[in-house]
Design a protein around this motif. Structure first.
Motif, PDB file in Angstrom:
ATOM      1  N   ILE A 192       0.873  -1.186   0.000  1.00 32.46           N
ATOM      2  CA  ILE A 192       0.000   0.000   0.000  1.00 32.46           C
ATOM      3  C   ILE A 192       0.908   1.234   0.000  1.00 32.46           C
ATOM      4  O   ILE A 192       1.825   1.324   0.843  1.00 32.46           O
ATOM      5  N   VAL A 193       0.691   2.152  -0.930  1.00 35.50           N
ATOM      6  CA  VAL A 193       1.451   3.412  -0.934  1.00 35.50           C
ATOM      7  C   VAL A 193       0.457   4.545  -0.729  1.00 35.50           C
ATOM      8  O   VAL A 193      -0.519   4.669  -1.476  1.00 35.50           O
ATOM      9  N   ILE A 194       0.710   5.347   0.296  1.00 33.97           N
ATOM     10  CA  ILE A 194      -0.145   6.520   0.536  1.00 33.97           C
ATOM     11  C   ILE A 194       0.718   7.743   0.254  1.00 33.97           C
ATOM     12  O   ILE A 194       1.719   7.979   0.945  1.00 33.97           O
ATOM     13  N   VAL A 195       0.360   8.472  -0.773  1.00 37.38           N
ATOM     14  CA  VAL A 195       1.249   9.528  -1.246  1.00 37.38           C
ATOM     15  C   VAL A 195       0.655  10.902  -0.942  1.00 37.38           C
ATOM     16  O   VAL A 195      -0.439  11.233  -1.380  1.00 37.38           O
ATOM     17  N   ALA A 196       1.371  11.674  -0.113  1.00 42.67           N
ATOM     18  CA  ALA A 196       0.864  12.973   0.363  1.00 42.67           C
ATOM     19  C   ALA A 196       2.012  13.958   0.500  1.00 42.67           C
ATOM     20  O   ALA A 196       2.492  14.230   1.595  1.00 42.67           O
ATOM     21  N   LEU A 197       2.487  14.445  -0.636  1.00 35.82           N
ATOM     22  CA  LEU A 197       3.606  15.387  -0.541  1.00 35.82           C
ATOM     23  C   LEU A 197       3.362  16.708  -1.269  1.00 35.82           C
ATOM     24  O   LEU A 197       4.104  17.667  -1.083  1.00 35.82           O
ATOM     25  N   GLY A 198       2.295  16.752  -2.107  1.00 41.65           N
ATOM     26  CA  GLY A 198       1.990  18.010  -2.790  1.00 41.65           C
ATOM     27  C   GLY A 198       2.819  18.242  -4.035  1.00 41.65           C
ATOM     28  O   GLY A 198       3.072  19.389  -4.395  1.00 41.65           O
ATOM     29  N   LYS A 199       3.271  17.136  -4.682  1.00 38.67           N
ATOM     30  CA  LYS A 199       4.023  17.268  -5.950  1.00 38.67           C
ATOM     31  C   LYS A 199       3.301  16.451  -7.017  1.00 38.67           C
ATOM     32  O   LYS A 199       3.372  15.218  -7.010  1.00 38.67           O
TER      33      LYS A 199
ATOM     34  N   GLU B 237      -1.843   1.173 -14.328  1.00 43.96           N
ATOM     35  CA  GLU B 237      -1.458  -0.021 -15.101  1.00 43.96           C
ATOM     36  C   GLU B 237      -0.967  -1.152 -14.205  1.00 43.96           C
ATOM     37  O   GLU B 237      -1.080  -2.321 -14.542  1.00 43.96           O
ATOM     38  N   LYS B 238      -0.368  -0.781 -13.057  1.00 49.37           N
ATOM     39  CA  LYS B 238       0.199  -1.818 -12.179  1.00 49.37           C
ATOM     40  C   LYS B 238      -0.603  -2.058 -10.898  1.00 49.37           C
ATOM     41  O   LYS B 238      -0.532  -3.135 -10.309  1.00 49.37           O
TER      42      LYS B 238
ATOM     43  N   GLN C 129      -4.678  18.138  -9.751  1.00 48.46           N
ATOM     44  CA  GLN C 129      -3.866  16.939  -9.991  1.00 48.46           C
ATOM     45  C   GLN C 129      -3.370  16.341  -8.683  1.00 48.46           C
ATOM     46  O   GLN C 129      -3.077  17.056  -7.722  1.00 48.46           O
ATOM     47  N   GLY C 130      -3.311  15.029  -8.669  1.00 49.71           N
ATOM     48  CA  GLY C 130      -2.840  14.317  -7.484  1.00 49.71           C
ATOM     49  C   GLY C 130      -1.339  14.111  -7.497  1.00 49.71           C
ATOM     50  O   GLY C 130      -0.649  14.525  -8.432  1.00 49.71           O
ATOM     51  N   ASP C 131      -0.841  13.464  -6.455  1.00 51.07           N
ATOM     52  CA  ASP C 131       0.598  13.207  -6.331  1.00 51.07           C
ATOM     53  C   ASP C 131       1.031  11.940  -7.066  1.00 51.07           C
ATOM     54  O   ASP C 131       2.219  11.648  -7.148  1.00 51.07           O
ATOM     55  N   ALA C 132       0.063  11.171  -7.555  1.00 48.73           N
ATOM     56  CA  ALA C 132       0.417   9.972  -8.322  1.00 48.73           C
ATOM     57  C   ALA C 132       0.171  10.244  -9.804  1.00 48.73           C
ATOM     58  O   ALA C 132      -0.757  10.972 -10.159  1.00 48.73           O
ATOM     59  N   ASP C 133       1.021   9.684 -10.637  1.00 44.56           N
ATOM     60  CA  ASP C 133       0.796   9.719 -12.077  1.00 44.56           C
ATOM     61  C   ASP C 133      -0.225   8.619 -12.359  1.00 44.56           C
ATOM     62  O   ASP C 133       0.122   7.431 -12.381  1.00 44.56           O
TER      63      ASP C 133
ATOM     64  N   GLY D 242       1.936  14.217  -9.812  1.00 49.07           N
ATOM     65  CA  GLY D 242       2.493  13.142 -10.633  1.00 49.07           C
ATOM     66  C   GLY D 242       3.782  12.542 -10.099  1.00 49.07           C
ATOM     67  O   GLY D 242       4.481  11.813 -10.812  1.00 49.07           O
ATOM     68  N   PHE D 243       4.106  12.775  -8.847  1.00 47.65           N
ATOM     69  CA  PHE D 243       5.401  12.342  -8.276  1.00 47.65           C
ATOM     70  C   PHE D 243       5.562  10.815  -8.292  1.00 47.65           C
ATOM     71  O   PHE D 243       6.594  10.286  -8.676  1.00 47.65           O
ATOM     72  N   LEU D 244       4.528  10.106  -7.857  1.00 43.18           N
ATOM     73  CA  LEU D 244       4.628   8.636  -7.777  1.00 43.18           C
ATOM     74  C   LEU D 244       4.279   8.046  -9.142  1.00 43.18           C
ATOM     75  O   LEU D 244       3.152   8.181  -9.610  1.00 43.18           O
ATOM     76  N   THR D 245       5.237   7.380  -9.755  1.00 40.88           N
ATOM     77  CA  THR D 245       4.981   6.806 -11.085  1.00 40.88           C
ATOM     78  C   THR D 245       4.862   5.292 -10.982  1.00 40.88           C
ATOM     79  O   THR D 245       5.280   4.683  -9.986  1.00 40.88           O
ATOM     80  N   GLY D 246       4.333   4.697 -12.043  1.00 41.01           N
ATOM     81  CA  GLY D 246       4.166   3.244 -12.092  1.00 41.01           C
ATOM     82  C   GLY D 246       5.473   2.500 -11.848  1.00 41.01           C
ATOM     83  O   GLY D 246       5.489   1.438 -11.231  1.00 41.01           O
ATOM     84  N   GLU D 247       6.564   3.084 -12.309  1.00 46.76           N
ATOM     85  CA  GLU D 247       7.894   2.455 -12.124  1.00 46.76           C
ATOM     86  C   GLU D 247       8.254   2.301 -10.655  1.00 46.76           C
ATOM     87  O   GLU D 247       9.057   1.448 -10.298  1.00 46.76           O
TER      88      GLU D 247
END
Ligand code: NAP
Length: 293
Positions: free
Chosen positions: A207-214, A259-260, A249-253, A216-221
């Motif tokens: 589980i990844v919880i992404v909360a940094l305010g950037k 896709e993953k 926009q969120g912090d995840a791409d 598209g920061f978290l990518t599928g890779e």
């Protein structure tokens, strides 16, 4: 991939609250009343507060919006907080953050009575939450836990990586995800801007919880196949094709993560809506005096 639908989930939560309000009033209980103080006229804050007031109407609460100018002094704001603390009809209230830089946020947060602190930012509520005692849990982490629960996402013994350690999202989230409860029984890694080789952590995360305010920061890779991605980020990105001139926009791409991922929250339509629904839940608990007698 399953989309964790914040619109549907928050509508369900709010429908339950509405029913509970009716039942509570039928037994002689009062109409729950949430108040919000908005200092200045920051565009994003205006949007958040408007959505909170709208939600109050939807679930049958009374609401008060107190607007204060951006030149408001700390003293004036603290006096308003004192007034709301003493107002018996107001069950809970929030001071919308961020505040203008001349006002000390910590002082403001601490001035709200813990029993009316439905945002769950007061040190007493944060401490009680950390100790597993009854507390108002800050709305965003609380909303995320409810989403995991609604989608029956297996957390027991899983590795959860939280990106960002703010007092309102990342830090309380990391504490909650490590609790010994059905929907949060994880091994947690809390990461931040000084974390080295972040990918090493995210790639092993269930589980990844992404909360940094950037955006598209978290990518599928950066994630492993089948991971659950919870995107907390809300950033206004300039977009001339929109009437407003921006898009959220969120912090995840989203494309590459979807896709993953096995589960993913969209932005908009994800965590943000559950945050508001959770604030309503806290306010109902305040009216019913469920946390503090
Ligand atoms: P914040 O107070 O600005 O904190 C950002 C955190 O991200 C900090 O802990 C920072 O580390 C960390 N960080 C920055 N760059 C990083 C990097 N390259 N790698 C890893 N970590 C990094 O943010 P926040 O208030 O938690 O908000 C985060 C996002 O969530 C924003 O987009 C905000 O708008 C959104 N938000 C959404 C909701 C909602 O309801 N959906 C609610 C609240 C906030 P350091 O501590 O080392 O500086």
């Amino acid at each position: 991939m399953i989309l964790i639908d914040g619109k549907k989930t928050s509508a369900e939560v709010k429908a339950d609250i509405k029913q509970e309000v009716e039942a509570f009033k039928a037994k002689g209980g009062k109409t729950p009343h949430l108040a919000a103080i908005l200092v200045g006229n920051d565009g994003a804050s205006e949007t958040y507060v408007a959505s909170k007031v709208r939600s109050c109407n939807e679930v049958g609460f009374d609401s008060t919006l107190e607007r204060m100018g951006k030149e408001t002094t700390e003293e004036e704001l603290l006096a308003k907080i004192d007034e709301f603390n003493k107002n018996k009809d107001i069950d809970g209230f929030i001071v919308q953050l961020p505040l203008p830089s001349h006002i000390n946020e910590q002082k403001v947060t601490t001035a709200i009575l813990p029993e009316k602190d439905v945002d769950g930012f007061h040190p007493v509520n944060v401490g009680r939450m950390a100790l597993g005692q009854p507390a108002y849990i800050s709305a965003t982490p609380y909303g995320i836990i409810q989403m995991l629960e609604k989608y029956d996402i297996d957390t027991t013994g899983k590795h959860c990586v939280v990106i960002g350690r703010s007092n309102i999202v990342g830090s309380p989230m990391s504490i909650l995800m490590a609790k010994n409860s059905k929907y949060a029984n994880c091994t947690v890694t809390l990461t931040h801007s000084r974390t080295k080789n972040l990918q090493e952590y995210t790639k092993s995360a269930d589980i990844v919880i992404v909360a940094l305010g950037k955006p598209g920061f978290l990518t599928g890779e950066m994630i492993k196949e089948g991971a659950t991605v919870v995107d907390v980020g809300i950033t206004r990105v300039p977009d001339e094709s929109k009437k407003s001139g921006f898009r959220i926009q969120g912090d995840a791409d989203f494309e590459s993560c979807a896709e993953k991922a096995s589960y993913i929250t969209p932005v908009p339509g994800g965590v943000g809506l559950m945050t508001v629904a959770s604030l309503m839940k806290n306010t109902l608990a305040a009216a019913k005096k469920e946390i503090y007698a």
